[in-house]
Design an enzyme around this catalytic site. Structure first.
Site, PDB file in Angstrom:
ATOM      1  N   ASN A   1     -21.108 102.729  24.378  1.00 46.35           N
ATOM      2  CA  ASN A   1     -20.570 102.633  25.730  1.00 46.35           C
ATOM      3  C   ASN A   1     -19.716 103.859  26.052  1.00 46.35           C
ATOM      4  O   ASN A   1     -19.604 104.789  25.259  1.00 46.35           O
ATOM      5  CB  ASN A   1     -19.724 101.361  25.874  1.00 46.35           C
TER       6      ASN A   1
ATOM      7  N   GLU B   1     -23.801  95.977  35.462  1.00 48.77           N
ATOM      8  CA  GLU B   1     -23.676  97.262  34.753  1.00 48.77           C
ATOM      9  C   GLU B   1     -24.213  98.408  35.603  1.00 48.77           C
ATOM     10  O   GLU B   1     -24.800  98.203  36.661  1.00 48.77           O
ATOM     11  CB  GLU B   1     -24.457  97.233  33.432  1.00 48.77           C
TER      12      GLU B   1
ATOM     13  N   ASP C   1     -15.428  99.641  27.230  1.00 41.58           N
ATOM     14  CA  ASP C   1     -16.750  99.459  27.825  1.00 41.58           C
ATOM     15  C   ASP C   1     -17.129 100.716  28.598  1.00 41.58           C
ATOM     16  O   ASP C   1     -16.935 101.819  28.114  1.00 41.58           O
ATOM     17  CB  ASP C   1     -16.784  98.197  28.687  1.00 41.58           C
TER      18      ASP C   1
END
Length: 292
Positions: A146, A16, A197
């Site tokens: 997100n 991430e 995402d």
């Protein structure tokens, strides 16, 4: 034609929060669950893995000697030279059941950072605006917040709850990054394959959003039309940023969190970090301002 290469062969459990440093040509990202920070110069691709004492979810530039890590209990300054960490600002210190998740620096230098339940419990997620050490709660009742990113002029913010499947937009004060309006739906992904995402905005204002579980990244126009889909060789792409001297490549992290052994076997590149040349140019992520 789109060109996709594997930037780093490490498999991230939950990759991430990528960031690109144009001064050194270096890509940074984290593996949240394994508590690792990765450092990879794009020119030679030689990766270094740094251990962290906490789960971190995002990396942001600060200055020539430091960057900012969003972690499970707050925001930390990390010195590039020796890795020394200093707590800059607590984040939900009263709630040990949450951690940081997605985040971006607004063109004003303020940070938008989200939190979520450690077990992705419904309703425990939130999005905050951080200016210096002043933390303002913007939105709550998320499951997995997100897709935080901003229009090139800083006048529009974007975000999503992966669980809800709605990409939202809201008017912002370009000088501060604070909302001036009420969020509305830009794109309704409910019922679509995979989940929205991480996201980044290109120089033309298109929102590039990875689709967790669907092996792709999508581009949306500022008007809310999905204008392009780029297939990816990983099932669970997680977050993009633009990288390279011309900011013409998408640096995309991925994950194998929650995948069974059979699913991992069917996805040979699971958890890898990618570089994608898709014929677009991006924007350099702003540095976080330590003082508002």
């Amino acid at each position: 034609m789109d060109t996709i290469t594997i930037l780093d062969s490490h498999r991230c459990h939950l990759g991430e929060g990528p960031c690109y440093d144009p001064r050194t040509g270096t890509a940074w990202w984290v593996d949240i669950l394994e508590r690792h920070l990765f450092e990879t110069p794009l020119q030679d691709g030689t990766s270094r893995r740094h251990s962290l004492p906490f789960m971190a979810s995002a990396v942001a530039a600060v200055d020539e000697t430091r960057h900012l890590l969003a972690a499970e209990d707050g925001l930390y300054l990390r010195r590039l030279g020796d890795g020394e960490l200093e707590l800059f600002c607590p984040l939900e210190p009263e709630d040990a059941g949450t951690r940081s998740n997605d985040g971006r620096v607004h063109p004003s230098g303020a940070l938008w950072i989200s939190t979520m339940g450690r077990g992705a419990e419904p309703g425990r997620g939130a999005i905050y605006h951080v200016a210096g050490t002043r933390v303002t709660r913007l939105y709550g009742s998320f499951t997995i917040p997100n897709a935080i990113c901003f229009s090139p002029d800083g006048a529009t913010g974007y975000f999503a709850d992966t669980d809800a499947g709605l990409l939202q937009r809201v008017s912002l004060d370009p000088r501060t990054g604070l909302p001036t309006g009420v969020p509305s739906t830009l794109y309704d992904h409910r019922g679509g394959e995979g989940g929205l995402d991480g996201a980044a905005v290109d120089a033309e204002g298109r929102i590039w959003c990875t689709r967790w579980g669907a092996s792709c990244i999508d581009a949306y126009s500022p008007e809310g039309e999905r204008v392009r889909t780029v297939p990816l060789p990983v099932t669970r792409p997680s977050c993009p940023t633009f990288a390279g001297p011309d900011l013409d490549r998408l640096l995309i992290t991925s994950a194998y969190e929650g995948m069974s052994r059979d699913e991992r076997d069917a996805d040979p590149e699971h958890g890898r970090t990618l570089l994608v040349t898709a014929g677009v140019r991006g924007l350099l992520e702003p540095a976080f301002r330590l003082a508002p």
